[in-house]
Design an enzyme around this catalytic site. Sequence first.
Site, PDB file in Angstrom:
ATOM      1  N   LYS A   1       0.853  -1.185   0.000  1.00 43.60           N
ATOM      2  CA  LYS A   1       0.000   0.000   0.000  1.00 43.60           C
ATOM      3  C   LYS A   1       0.885   1.229   0.000  1.00 43.60           C
ATOM      4  O   LYS A   1       1.994   1.220   0.558  1.00 43.60           O
ATOM      5  CB  LYS A   1      -0.893   0.026   1.249  1.00 43.60           C
ATOM      6  CG  LYS A   1      -2.148   0.866   1.075  1.00 43.60           C
ATOM      7  CD  LYS A   1      -3.223   0.110   0.306  1.00 43.60           C
ATOM      8  CE  LYS A   1      -4.540   0.838   0.324  1.00 43.60           C
ATOM      9  NZ  LYS A   1      -5.630   0.035  -0.255  1.00 43.60           N
TER      10      LYS A   1
ATOM     11  N   GLY B   1     -21.311   6.026   4.179  1.00 41.99           N
ATOM     12  CA  GLY B   1     -20.354   6.351   3.132  1.00 41.99           C
ATOM     13  C   GLY B   1     -20.889   5.926   1.780  1.00 41.99           C
ATOM     14  O   GLY B   1     -20.931   4.735   1.475  1.00 41.99           O
ATOM     15  N   VAL B   2     -21.333   6.883   0.992  1.00 38.05           N
ATOM     16  CA  VAL B   2     -21.905   6.554  -0.323  1.00 38.05           C
ATOM     17  C   VAL B   2     -21.105   7.256  -1.421  1.00 38.05           C
ATOM     18  O   VAL B   2     -21.635   7.891  -2.319  1.00 38.05           O
ATOM     19  CB  VAL B   2     -23.408   6.904  -0.413  1.00 38.05           C
ATOM     20  CG1 VAL B   2     -24.233   5.890   0.342  1.00 38.05           C
ATOM     21  CG2 VAL B   2     -23.701   8.310   0.117  1.00 38.05           C
ATOM     22  N   GLY B   3     -19.785   7.108  -1.316  1.00 43.22           N
ATOM     23  CA  GLY B   3     -18.886   7.671  -2.311  1.00 43.22           C
ATOM     24  C   GLY B   3     -18.626   6.705  -3.439  1.00 43.22           C
ATOM     25  O   GLY B   3     -19.560   6.143  -4.024  1.00 43.22           O
ATOM     26  N   LYS B   4     -17.339   6.452  -3.725  1.00 40.21           N
ATOM     27  CA  LYS B   4     -16.959   5.675  -4.893  1.00 40.21           C
ATOM     28  C   LYS B   4     -17.561   4.279  -4.903  1.00 40.21           C
ATOM     29  O   LYS B   4     -17.993   3.777  -5.939  1.00 40.21           O
ATOM     30  CB  LYS B   4     -15.436   5.580  -4.960  1.00 40.21           C
ATOM     31  CG  LYS B   4     -14.763   6.880  -5.325  1.00 40.21           C
ATOM     32  CD  LYS B   4     -13.264   6.880  -5.038  1.00 40.21           C
ATOM     33  CE  LYS B   4     -12.508   5.933  -5.906  1.00 40.21           C
ATOM     34  NZ  LYS B   4     -11.033   6.057  -5.718  1.00 40.21           N
ATOM     35  N   VAL B   5     -17.624   3.619  -3.752  1.00 42.06           N
ATOM     36  CA  VAL B   5     -18.146   2.255  -3.665  1.00 42.06           C
ATOM     37  C   VAL B   5     -19.580   2.229  -3.160  1.00 42.06           C
ATOM     38  O   VAL B   5     -20.437   1.519  -3.685  1.00 42.06           O
ATOM     39  CB  VAL B   5     -17.253   1.383  -2.747  1.00 42.06           C
ATOM     40  CG1 VAL B   5     -17.853  -0.008  -2.567  1.00 42.06           C
ATOM     41  CG2 VAL B   5     -15.847   1.275  -3.307  1.00 42.06           C
ATOM     42  N   GLY B   6     -19.854   3.029  -2.138  1.00 42.67           N
ATOM     43  CA  GLY B   6     -21.145   2.965  -1.458  1.00 42.67           C
ATOM     44  C   GLY B   6     -22.347   3.192  -2.355  1.00 42.67           C
ATOM     45  O   GLY B   6     -23.374   2.526  -2.204  1.00 42.67           O
ATOM     46  N   HIS B   7     -22.218   4.110  -3.319  1.00 43.33           N
ATOM     47  CA  HIS B   7     -23.402   4.375  -4.153  1.00 43.33           C
ATOM     48  C   HIS B   7     -23.702   3.212  -5.098  1.00 43.33           C
ATOM     49  O   HIS B   7     -24.864   2.952  -5.408  1.00 43.33           O
ATOM     50  CB  HIS B   7     -23.258   5.692  -4.920  1.00 43.33           C
ATOM     51  CG  HIS B   7     -22.384   5.650  -6.125  1.00 43.33           C
ATOM     52  ND1 HIS B   7     -21.015   5.717  -6.063  1.00 43.33           N
ATOM     53  CD2 HIS B   7     -22.692   5.558  -7.455  1.00 43.33           C
ATOM     54  CE1 HIS B   7     -20.511   5.688  -7.291  1.00 43.33           C
ATOM     55  NE2 HIS B   7     -21.502   5.570  -8.144  1.00 43.33           N
TER      56      HIS B   7
END
Length: 360
Positions: A88, A188-194
């Site tokens: 990482k 969290g509804v950003g890149k993955v959540g949405h």
Amino acid sequence: MTDVTDGVLHTLFHSDQGGHEQVVLCQDRATGLKAVIAIHSTALGPALGGTRFYPYASEEAAVADALNLSRGMSYKNAMAGLDHGGGKAVIIGDPERIKSEELLLAYGRFVASLGGRYVTACDVGTYVADMDIVARECRWTTGRSPENGGAGDSSVLTAYGVFQGMRASAQHEWGDPTLRGRKVGVAGVGKVGHYLVEHLLEDGAEVVVTDVREESVRRVTDKYPQVTVAPDTDALIRTEGLDIYAPCALGGALNDETVPVLTARIVCGAANNQLAHPGVEKDLADRRILYAPDYVVNAGGVIQVADELHGFDFDRCKAKASKIFDTTLAIFARAKDDGIPPAAAADRIAEQRMSEARRR
């Protein structure tokens, strides 16, 4: 180069969270780049993991995050059946303020200097367009755009894999792999959540969301007006009748403050390092809350970027990500047989695969 504190050195060389093969500190004064590249293990193959761009409170916090995240990637890649170890990278700073083409090119040169021991991709604060720039200096870059020979946004399969893990959790807990009629809270509804919200609604779930960014919430509610909104994560986890809690933002969501007040029977989300410290997995088990290990269910994205190295095929990747359902069920079965929490069972399986690879 910056100094590494005694605390970080102790973590690296002496603690259970250490055991890393290599940690590289990178600095380019001309562009403002300060980065940490951590390689935890190459037992299964070149280390693979994303690049996080984040305004850390201190350099020590950045190094600690890189160590934790890279270790998690070793376990994630092992459980996903990939021939990759864990690595990482973190870039220190606010991407809204300091990200530039020159900085990303400088970062690409540092990754390239490792000669393929570390393969990078997107993470929090970095996007496909950023990886296209990094790739101009480093051929060991994934998560690029299709126009530049890449697979595009890995969030799509990350969300799909979490959905499969959630279906497996429902199968284990309620005897039915559907989320129909279940109330699911997504933090969290950003890149993955949405994308996860879309899968849940298609499966007939009732969805409650929250996010620190109002625009992220609005994007979901504009498209799906049936979704309800909690004012914050604290309110979400206390929601009456919540069946499943899906942490999909930053790590540490499960801690001494949140676990005692969780109303959900299942925790299954996309965030990395959800367990704030060792022992939280036992606290969840004591409350009879089923925890789907984060690095198992959120492996869809790394499955996608790993495939990019061999000529990307979306259908092939989706088929591999679908197996997260079976892997999650196998972990629950191992946990029951061994009398341990699912997180410990997943660790045992991953460690066994890495150990067997070292002996070959």
